[in-house]
Design a protein around this motif. Structure first.
Motif, mmCIF file in Angstrom:
data_model
loop_
_atom_site.group_PDB
_atom_site.id
_atom_site.type_symbol
_atom_site.label_atom_id
_atom_site.label_comp_id
_atom_site.label_asym_id
_atom_site.label_seq_id
_atom_site.Cartn_x
_atom_site.Cartn_y
_atom_site.Cartn_z
ATOM 1 N N SER A 1 0.836 -1.195 0.000
ATOM 2 C CA SER A 1 0.000 0.000 0.000
ATOM 3 C C SER A 1 0.873 1.248 0.000
ATOM 4 C CB SER A 1 -0.902 0.022 1.236
ATOM 5 O OG SER A 1 -0.143 0.336 2.390
ATOM 6 N N ARG A 2 0.308 2.355 -0.431
ATOM 7 C CA ARG A 2 1.092 3.598 -0.456
ATOM 8 C C ARG A 2 1.515 4.026 0.941
ATOM 9 N NH1 ARG A 2 -1.305 7.257 -5.395
ATOM 10 N NH2 ARG A 2 -0.546 5.881 -7.035
ATOM 11 N N HIS A 3 0.702 3.761 1.937
ATOM 12 C CA HIS A 3 1.134 4.083 3.304
ATOM 13 C C HIS A 3 2.388 3.286 3.641
ATOM 14 C CE1 HIS A 3 -3.176 5.421 4.581
ATOM 15 N NE2 HIS A 3 -2.576 6.316 3.847
ATOM 16 N N GLU A 4 2.382 1.992 3.348
ATOM 17 C CA GLU A 4 3.555 1.163 3.637
ATOM 18 C C GLU A 4 4.754 1.583 2.793
ATOM 19 O OE1 GLU A 4 1.694 -2.603 2.911
ATOM 20 O OE2 GLU A 4 1.417 -2.968 5.060
ATOM 21 N N GLN A 5 4.499 2.119 1.609
ATOM 22 C CA GLN A 5 5.605 2.569 0.770
ATOM 23 C C GLN A 5 6.322 3.786 1.340
ATOM 24 O OE1 GLN A 5 5.475 2.294 -3.538
ATOM 25 N NE2 GLN A 5 3.479 1.293 -3.301
ATOM 26 N N LEU A 6 5.699 4.462 2.273
ATOM 27 C CA LEU A 6 6.412 5.533 2.970
ATOM 28 C C LEU A 6 7.604 4.968 3.732
ATOM 29 C CD1 LEU A 6 3.346 7.535 4.294
ATOM 30 C CD2 LEU A 6 4.872 8.187 2.403
ATOM 31 N N ALA A 7 7.544 3.681 4.069
ATOM 32 C CA ALA A 7 8.648 3.006 4.762
ATOM 33 C C ALA A 7 9.496 2.159 3.820
ATOM 34 C CB ALA A 7 8.102 2.122 5.883
ATOM 35 N N THR A 8 8.991 1.829 2.635
ATOM 36 C CA THR A 8 9.703 0.877 1.780
ATOM 37 C C THR A 8 10.193 1.441 0.450
ATOM 38 O OG1 THR A 8 7.653 0.082 0.752
ATOM 39 C CG2 THR A 8 8.405 -1.060 2.761
ATOM 40 N N THR A 9 9.675 2.567 0.017
ATOM 41 C CA THR A 9 10.052 3.135 -1.277
ATOM 42 C C THR A 9 10.568 4.553 -1.042
ATOM 43 O OG1 THR A 9 8.309 1.803 -2.295
ATOM 44 C CG2 THR A 9 9.258 3.584 -3.634
ATOM 45 N N LEU A 10 11.883 4.689 -0.994
ATOM 46 C CA LEU A 10 12.497 5.958 -0.608
ATOM 47 C C LEU A 10 12.097 7.106 -1.529
ATOM 48 C CD1 LEU A 10 14.332 7.514 1.259
ATOM 49 C CD2 LEU A 10 16.276 6.769 -0.112
ATOM 50 N N ALA A 11 12.075 6.888 -2.838
ATOM 51 C CA ALA A 11 11.725 7.975 -3.749
ATOM 52 C C ALA A 11 10.299 8.455 -3.506
ATOM 53 C CB ALA A 11 11.915 7.535 -5.201
ATOM 54 N N TYR A 12 9.384 7.538 -3.321
ATOM 55 C CA TYR A 12 7.996 7.915 -3.065
ATOM 56 C C TYR A 12 7.887 8.689 -1.747
ATOM 57 C CZ TYR A 12 2.962 7.635 -2.439
ATOM 58 O OH TYR A 12 1.638 7.953 -2.241
ATOM 59 N N ALA A 13 8.533 8.201 -0.712
ATOM 60 C CA ALA A 13 8.494 8.883 0.592
ATOM 61 C C ALA A 13 9.107 10.274 0.494
ATOM 62 C CB ALA A 13 9.218 8.048 1.643
ATOM 63 N N ALA A 14 10.213 10.402 -0.226
ATOM 64 C CA ALA A 14 10.855 11.715 -0.391
ATOM 65 C C ALA A 14 9.936 12.666 -1.143
ATOM 66 C CB ALA A 14 12.184 11.563 -1.107
ATOM 67 N N ALA A 15 9.230 12.170 -2.144
ATOM 68 C CA ALA A 15 8.303 13.014 -2.894
ATOM 69 C C ALA A 15 7.186 13.526 -1.992
ATOM 70 C CB ALA A 15 7.724 12.237 -4.078
ATOM 71 N N ILE A 16 6.626 12.653 -1.194
ATOM 72 C CA ILE A 16 5.544 13.073 -0.292
ATOM 73 C C ILE A 16 6.078 14.072 0.735
ATOM 74 C CG2 ILE A 16 3.872 12.307 1.447
ATOM 75 C CD1 ILE A 16 3.088 11.583 -1.463
ATOM 76 N N ALA A 17 7.254 13.810 1.285
ATOM 77 C CA ALA A 17 7.842 14.756 2.249
ATOM 78 C C ALA A 17 8.074 16.112 1.594
ATOM 79 C CB ALA A 17 9.147 14.197 2.803
ATOM 80 N N ARG A 18 8.558 16.109 0.360
ATOM 81 C CA ARG A 18 8.784 17.383 -0.336
ATOM 82 C C ARG A 18 7.476 18.130 -0.510
ATOM 83 N NH1 ARG A 18 9.504 21.979 -1.127
ATOM 84 N NH2 ARG A 18 10.479 22.878 -2.976
#
Length: 158
Positions: A90-107
């Motif tokens: 899930s996208r929530h779990e990808q905040l912990a597993t997919t660095l590029a996706y998490a960095a994009a959301i943080a940005r």
């Protein structure tokens, strides 16, 4: 950070890939997770993911708000963000597993805020932006902790 922000860049997202944004995200990850914790541990007995996920310690509600109230109105940018996510988990779990996706959301947490970024190299300024936008006045974090994390975990490698 740079490759991820470069993928987000477009005419509809001016300045999203600025040098100051790279520094701010590196400092955010250093402070929020020590560049190592992919889960927010709430106690010794905690065996569940969350309440905040990944190097940036993003909460699912923040993630969903980015999608529902910001990206919903920016379909081209939303497409570029979605392209960074994997099909699973899930996208929530990808905040912990997919660095590029998490960095994009943080940005995007910072990008949608009216608070201007500090100048490149102004770590105390980045700490102030982090406190106002990411941690908020109600948060327990302090700007001096952000600066300390930057100095210890990021600066030696710059």
């Amino acid at each position: 950070m740079r490759p991820t922000l470069a993928r987000l860049a477009g005419a509809d997202a001016p300045g999203i890939d600025r040098d100051a944004a790279v520094e701010l995200l590196l400092g955010t990850a250093a402070h929020e997770s020590g560049l190592r914790a992919l889960d927010q541990i709430t106690s010794a007995a905690d065996r569940t993911l969350g309440p905040a996920f990944g190097l940036f310690q993003i909460e699912p509600a923040t993630h969903d708000d980015i999608w529902d109230n910001f990206l919903k109105h920016r379909p081209a940018l939303a497409g570029r963000v979605a392209a960074l996510a994997a099909a699973q988990p899930s996208r929530h779990e990808q905040l912990a597993t997919t660095l590029a996706y998490a960095a994009a959301i943080a940005r995007l947490v910072y990008y949608r805020s009216p608070v201007p970024l500090a100048a490149p190299g102004d770590i105390a300024g980045h700490a102030a932006v982090w406190k106002r936008v990411y941690n908020t006045a109600a948060g327990k974090g302090r700007p001096d902790q952000f600066v300390e994390a930057w100095t210890r975990l990021v600066q030696p490698y710059r």
